[in-house]
Scaffold this active site. Structure first.
Site, short mmCIF file in Angstrom:
data_model
loop_
_atom_site.label_atom_id
_atom_site.label_comp_id
_atom_site.label_asym_id
_atom_site.label_seq_id
_atom_site.Cartn_x
_atom_site.Cartn_y
_atom_site.Cartn_z
N ASN A 1 -7.50 1.10 9.85
CA ASN A 1 -6.19 1.30 10.50
C ASN A 1 -6.41 1.14 11.99
O ASN A 1 -7.25 1.83 12.58
CB ASN A 1 -5.65 2.71 10.23
CG ASN A 1 -5.20 2.88 8.79
OD1 ASN A 1 -5.22 1.92 8.01
ND2 ASN A 1 -4.81 4.09 8.44
N GLU B 1 -3.53 -0.66 8.05
CA GLU B 1 -2.36 -0.29 8.87
C GLU B 1 -2.51 -0.94 10.24
O GLU B 1 -3.60 -0.95 10.82
CB GLU B 1 -2.26 1.23 9.10
CG GLU B 1 -1.80 2.02 7.93
CD GLU B 1 -1.71 3.52 8.25
OE1 GLU B 1 -1.47 3.89 9.40
OE2 GLU B 1 -1.90 4.31 7.30
N TYR C 1 -4.48 0.83 15.83
CA TYR C 1 -3.26 0.91 16.64
C TYR C 1 -3.53 0.60 18.12
O TYR C 1 -2.74 -0.07 18.76
CB TYR C 1 -2.62 2.29 16.51
CG TYR C 1 -1.98 2.46 15.15
CD1 TYR C 1 -0.70 2.01 14.92
CD2 TYR C 1 -2.68 3.01 14.08
CE1 TYR C 1 -0.12 2.10 13.66
CE2 TYR C 1 -2.11 3.12 12.82
CZ TYR C 1 -0.82 2.65 12.63
OH TYR C 1 -0.25 2.74 11.39
N HIS D 1 -3.25 10.68 1.17
CA HIS D 1 -2.71 10.39 2.52
C HIS D 1 -2.20 11.73 3.08
O HIS D 1 -1.03 11.88 3.41
CB HIS D 1 -1.62 9.33 2.44
CG HIS D 1 -1.37 8.62 3.75
ND1 HIS D 1 -1.47 7.26 3.90
CD2 HIS D 1 -1.02 9.09 4.97
CE1 HIS D 1 -1.17 6.91 5.14
NE2 HIS D 1 -0.89 8.00 5.82
N ARG E 1 0.85 -1.19 0.00
CA ARG E 1 0.00 0.00 0.00
C ARG E 1 0.88 1.24 0.00
O ARG E 1 1.68 1.43 0.91
CB ARG E 1 -0.90 -0.02 1.24
CG ARG E 1 -1.72 1.23 1.39
CD ARG E 1 -2.66 1.20 2.60
NE ARG E 1 -3.29 2.49 2.70
CZ ARG E 1 -3.36 3.24 3.80
NH1 ARG E 1 -2.87 2.79 4.95
NH2 ARG E 1 -3.94 4.42 3.78
N GLU F 1 -7.73 8.01 6.64
CA GLU F 1 -8.06 8.57 7.95
C GLU F 1 -8.64 9.99 7.90
O GLU F 1 -8.01 10.95 8.37
CB GLU F 1 -6.82 8.55 8.85
CG GLU F 1 -6.23 7.16 9.05
CD GLU F 1 -5.14 7.11 10.10
OE1 GLU F 1 -4.68 8.17 10.55
OE2 GLU F 1 -4.72 6.00 10.46
#
Ligand code: FCB
Length: 455
Positions: free
Chosen positions: A301, A360, A303, A122, A77, A167
Site C-alpha cells: 500500500n 492500495e 500513499y 482489515h 480487493r 497494514e
C-alpha cells in the site's frame, strides 16, 4: 501521460474494506468489532461519525458489483468482517449467514469475470477477542488461524488470492504507540511490538491452512511501506529517519523475508528506555521460521513518502530544514510519485520478493458533484496517472509487480476521519446512499481498456 502498455496479464483493480463500506453493523448475527466499539466513543472520530451504515454495501452490493463491472476491473480487493464469521471470536463453529453473504458476493464477482482478492484482517477484529487481550496476546494467533481455516474452507474453492493482514504497522503503531486507532493506547512499545509479532506469526501459521483449503491459491500479506528522507543533514534527523524506516518497513519485511528482526530497533528502544530487553520475550523458538515461510506475494500500500524531523530536539538546536514537502492532497499527504518507484526498486534489491501487487494507492479529494451531477476530480486522475507511470518505470526496471488496486472503489468511512475524506472513484451521498461515478472512474475505465495506456 502513460504511453506503454502493461504486461498482458496485469491485474487492474480497486479495493475496499468491510468496516469502511458494509454498514449493517448487527445484521444476521454479526458481533461487534473493535471499530464498532471505538467509533462510538465520543471524540474518537471526526464529527463523531461511525460505520453503522457507511455505504450500506451489505444491502446494496448488487449495485456495487454492477459498478465494478462497468468500470471494467479485472480484480477487486475486499475484506471479510471477522465478527460476521465469528461474532465474539470465541465460537467453535462459524456463523453461517456471515459466510453466505461473502459466498454470494464472490459468486457474483466471478460471474462478472472479476477476481476476488480477499483480505482476512482489515483491522475490524471481534471485540470479544480484544476483551481477552487483543493482538498483544499470543492467543490471537490461534483465533486467527481458526478464522482463516473456516473462511478458506468455505470460499477457497472460488477465491484464489488471499491477503492475511492489512497494514500490521497501523494496528501495532497507531493502536499502541500513537493511540489513534483501537484500542487507543499511547507509548506502549512492548504491546506494540508484541502485536506486530503476533500478526506476523498468525500470517505464517495460516499460510498452510489456506493453501490446503484453497488449492492453487496464492497467499500474501499487505504492508504499508514508504521511503523516508531526513528533513536536514543533522545527525538528529538522520538517526530519527533510520529509526522511522526500521519501525515502518524493516520490522515487517525482515522477518517475512530474512527470518530475523532488525536488532537495531530493539537496541534503539531499549536505549531510549521505551522497552526492557525482557519485553521481547514474546518471540519463541521457531517463530521466525514460521513467519518466514514462503509468502507468495507482497501487497504494497503506497500513499506518500515521509520527511523526518527529530521532534525530541529543540528546533534551534537542529539544523535548518532542507527538504520540504511538495503539493499535498486533502488529507495533507504529500504527492510524491517518484517515491513509489524508489520504494519498489529498494525492496526488490533488499528482499527476495517474487511477486508484488500494489494493493492500495489513492488520494483524498472532496470535489462534490456540480449542478449537472458531474464530479470533476482532475487532481485524482493526475494522482493515479503519475503513480501508475512510476509503477511502469519500476516494472521496466525489473520489479515483479503484477497488479494495481486503486483505493478506493467508492467514498467510504475513512477511519478516524469519518466521512470527511473521500478516496473513491465513485461519489457516495451518505444521506441518500446514491452512488455517482466521478470523472476519475471514467478515466480509469479507459486506462484499463487500454491496459495502462492513456488515450
Ligand atoms: C490505508 C488503509 C485503508 C484506507 C487508506 C486511505 O492505510 O488500509 O483502509 O483507509 O489508508
Amino acid at each position: 501521460m502513460i504511453n506503454n502498455k502493461f504486461p498482458k496479464d496485469f491485474l487492474w483493480g480497486t479495493a475496499t474494506s468491510s468496516y469502511q463500506i458494509e454498514g449493517a453493523m448487527d445484521a444476521d448475527g454479526k458481533g461487534k468489532s473493535v471499530w464498532d466499539t471505538y467509533s462510538h466513543l465520543s471524540g474518537k472520530i471526526q464529527n463523531n461519525d461511525n460505520g453503522d451504515v457507511a455505504c450500506d454495501h451489505y444491502n446494496l452490493w448488487p449495485k456495487d458489483i454492477k459498478l465494478l463491472k462497468k468500470l471494467g476491473v479485472k480484480a477487486y480487493r475486499l475484506s471479510i468482517s471477522w465478527p460476521r464469521i465469528f461474532p465474539s471470536g470465541h465460537e467453535k463453529a462459524p456463523n453461517l449467514p456471515g459466510l453466505d453473504f461473502y459466498s454470494q458476493l464472490i459468486d457474483n464477482l466471478l460471474e462478472n469475470n472479476i477476481k476476488p482478492f480477499i483480505t482476512l484482517n482489515h483491522w475490524d477484529i471481534p471485540q470479544g477477542l480484544e476483551d481477552i487481550g487483543g493482538w498483544p496476546s499470543r492467543d490471537m494467533v490461534d483465533a486467527f488461524v481458526k478464522y482463516s481455516y473456516y473462511v478458506s474452507d468455505n470460499l477457497g474453492d472460488r477465491v484464489k488470492n488471499w491477503i492475511t493482514h492489512n497494514e500490521p504497522y497501523c494496528i501495532s503503531y497507531l493502536g499502541y504507540v500513537h493511540g489513534q486507532f483501537p484500542p487507543g493506547l499511547k507509548d506502549n512499545w512492548p504491546k506494540s511490538l508484541a502485536t506486530a509479532h503476533h500478526l506476523l506469526l498468525s500470517h505464517g501459521m495460516s499460510i498452510n491452512e489456506i493453501r490446503n483449503n484453497s488449492k492453487e491459491s496464492e497467499v500474501g500479506i499487505t504492508l504499508n511501506l514508504a521511503p523516508s528522507t531526513p528533513a536536514s543533514n543533522s545527525t538528529y534527523d538522520i538517526e530519527h529517519c533510520k529509526f522511522f524506516d526500521v519501525q515502518l518497513n524493516q520490522l515487517y519485511l525482515d522477518p517475512l523475508y530474512k527470518k530475523s528482526y532488525p536488532e537495531y530497533l530493539f537496541d534503539y528502544l531499549t536505549k531510549k528506555r521505551l522497552i526492557k530487553k525482557s519485553d521481547i520475550n514474546f518471540i519463541k523458538p521457531g517463530d521466525l521460521e514460521t513467519i518466514g515461510k514462503k509468502t507468495d506475494f507482497l501487497g504494497v500500500n503506497f500513499y506518500s513518502r515521509a520527511i523526518i524531523r527529530d521532534q525530541d530536539i529543540a528546533e534551534d538546536k537542529n539544523l535548518p530544514i532542507e527538504v520540504t514537502p511538495g503539493e499535498k492532497t486533502d488529507f495533507g499527504w504529500e504527492i510524491h510519485p517518484r517515491s513509489l518507484y524508489n520504494l519498489l526498486i529498494r525492496i526488490k534489491k533488499d528482499y527476495p520478493i517474487e511477486k508484488i501487487y500494489i494493493t492500495e494507492n489513492g488520494c483524498a479529494y472532496n470535489d462534490p458533484p456540480d449542478k449537472n451531477n458531474i464530479i470533476n476530480d482532475s487532481k485524482r486522475i493526475e494522482y493515479h496517472s503519475s503513480h501508475i507511470k512510476e509503477l511502469k518505470n519500476a516494472i521496466i526496471d525489473g520489479v515483479p509487480c503484477k497488479g494495481y488496486f486503486a483505493w478506493s472503489l467508492m467514498d467510504n468511512f475513512e477511519w478516524c476521519e469519518g466521512f470527511g475524506k473521500r478516496f473513491g472513484l465513485i461519489w457516495v451521498d451518505f444521506e441518500s446512499l446514491e452512488r455517482v461515478p466521478k470523472q476519475s472512474f471514467f478515466w480509469y475505465k479507459s486506462l484499463i481498456e487500454n491496459n495502462g495506456k492513456e488515450t
